[in-house]
Design a protein around this motif. Sequence first.
Motif, mmCIF file in Angstrom:
data_model
loop_
_atom_site.group_PDB
_atom_site.id
_atom_site.type_symbol
_atom_site.label_atom_id
_atom_site.label_comp_id
_atom_site.label_asym_id
_atom_site.label_seq_id
_atom_site.Cartn_x
_atom_site.Cartn_y
_atom_site.Cartn_z
ATOM 1 N N ASN A 1 0.823 -1.205 0.000
ATOM 2 C CA ASN A 1 0.000 0.000 0.000
ATOM 3 C C ASN A 1 0.862 1.263 0.000
ATOM 4 O O ASN A 1 0.596 2.212 -0.747
ATOM 5 N N LYS B 1 1.838 6.304 -7.114
ATOM 6 C CA LYS B 1 0.686 7.079 -7.594
ATOM 7 C C LYS B 1 0.983 8.571 -7.587
ATOM 8 O O LYS B 1 0.571 9.308 -8.460
ATOM 9 N N TYR B 2 1.684 9.010 -6.523
ATOM 10 C CA TYR B 2 1.887 10.442 -6.360
ATOM 11 C C TYR B 2 3.246 10.907 -6.884
ATOM 12 O O TYR B 2 3.576 12.080 -6.757
ATOM 13 N N VAL C 1 -4.208 11.159 7.657
ATOM 14 C CA VAL C 1 -4.186 10.206 6.537
ATOM 15 C C VAL C 1 -4.272 8.748 7.013
ATOM 16 O O VAL C 1 -4.569 7.865 6.224
HETATM 17 P P1 ADP Z 1 -5.992 5.858 -0.752
HETATM 18 O O1 ADP Z 1 -6.590 4.543 -1.085
HETATM 19 O O2 ADP Z 1 -6.906 7.024 -0.974
HETATM 20 O O3 ADP Z 1 -4.622 6.038 -1.299
HETATM 21 P P2 ADP Z 1 -4.659 5.671 1.832
HETATM 22 O O4 ADP Z 1 -5.230 5.343 3.164
HETATM 23 O O5 ADP Z 1 -3.617 4.760 1.287
HETATM 24 O O6 ADP Z 1 -5.896 5.768 0.856
HETATM 25 O O7 ADP Z 1 -4.102 7.150 1.871
HETATM 26 C C1 ADP Z 1 -4.911 8.171 2.435
HETATM 27 C C2 ADP Z 1 -4.610 9.515 1.804
HETATM 28 O O8 ADP Z 1 -3.298 9.952 2.167
HETATM 29 C C3 ADP Z 1 -4.597 9.516 0.288
HETATM 30 O O9 ADP Z 1 -5.890 9.670 -0.240
HETATM 31 C C4 ADP Z 1 -3.718 10.724 -0.018
HETATM 32 O O10 ADP Z 1 -4.480 11.911 0.077
HETATM 33 C C5 ADP Z 1 -2.722 10.714 1.118
HETATM 34 N N1 ADP Z 1 -1.434 10.070 0.747
HETATM 35 C C6 ADP Z 1 -1.032 8.820 1.077
HETATM 36 N N2 ADP Z 1 0.205 8.559 0.612
HETATM 37 C C7 ADP Z 1 0.612 9.688 -0.031
HETATM 38 C C8 ADP Z 1 1.819 10.064 -0.729
HETATM 39 N N3 ADP Z 1 2.848 9.219 -0.873
HETATM 40 N N4 ADP Z 1 1.872 11.325 -1.255
HETATM 41 C C9 ADP Z 1 0.826 12.184 -1.107
HETATM 42 N N5 ADP Z 1 -0.327 11.890 -0.473
HETATM 43 C C10 ADP Z 1 -0.440 10.662 0.062
#
Ligand code: ADP
Length: 244
Positions: free
Chosen positions: A136, A143-144, A181
């Motif tokens: 995950n 993704k980012y 988050v």
């Molecule tokens: P999702 O399935 O939406 O990715 P997560 O629980 O894995 O759900 O992450 C929650 C939120 O944290 C994401 O929707 C995003 O806004 C933020 N997030 C997580 N990892 C990153 C990252 N590497 N860079 C930027 N934002 C992140």
Amino acid sequence: LHDVTEEEKIEAERREFVANVSHELRTPLTTMRSYLEALAEGAIQDKELAPRFLDVTQNETERMIRLVNDLLKLSKMDSKDYEINKTWVDFVTFFNDIIDRFEMIKESHIVFKRILPKEAIFIQIDEDKLTQVIDNIISNALKYSPEGGRVTFKVKVLDGQIEVSISDQGLGIPKENLERVFERFYRVDKARTRRLGGTGLGLAIAKEMIGAHGGDIWARSVEGKGTTILFTLPYDSEQEDDWS
Ligand code: ADP
């Protein structure tokens, strides 16, 4: 009095969770309904539109399956008989294998950098659950990640624990959102992450799983520069003496 407040808090959280689940399920369902209606009303005959509309309904179905799978994981973790099955593994090999798997599927413009100990680190973990956690975190980092971005993997041996970190050079997370988050369904930018296919549950699941191992998980980030997700796992560096 204290108990009542605590009970009320749990009840409020439960309501919010049910509302979130309903909303998350309704969104793909209503999308599918309108595309299926359009197909039924004639778009099915249209050689260009039909495959596109079917594609959308397929993607929405996949999203719902991911969501329901994540919900099942959470409900299992909430149940009393939740157990983790720990075995001894060399964490460095375990981590390298996961990174290798992502190295195969990642887009070529993203660069991986590993800063890992040369020696093996034997710890007791539930491999299956930690694989989900790390998958995950890496999926989010990819993704980012921007074009040409670097993702850095680190393992540090500290006193009584190891610290694992995965950093990206993406858009980052605003300071005030850093702790949130890890909450169920919390997303910094709902529209954007939904587009990227996330369920908003990944880091909440990760937090539960790391907690079940006796570790901690947290995030560091500089907006516009990148994000680092870090977690710790208990590690007894003296264990080899115990074996002798
Ligand atoms: P999702 O399935 O939406 O990715 P997560 O629980 O894995 O759900 O992450 C929650 C939120 O944290 C994401 O929707 C995003 O806004 C933020 N997030 C997580 N990892 C990153 C990252 N590497 N860079 C930027 N934002 C992140």
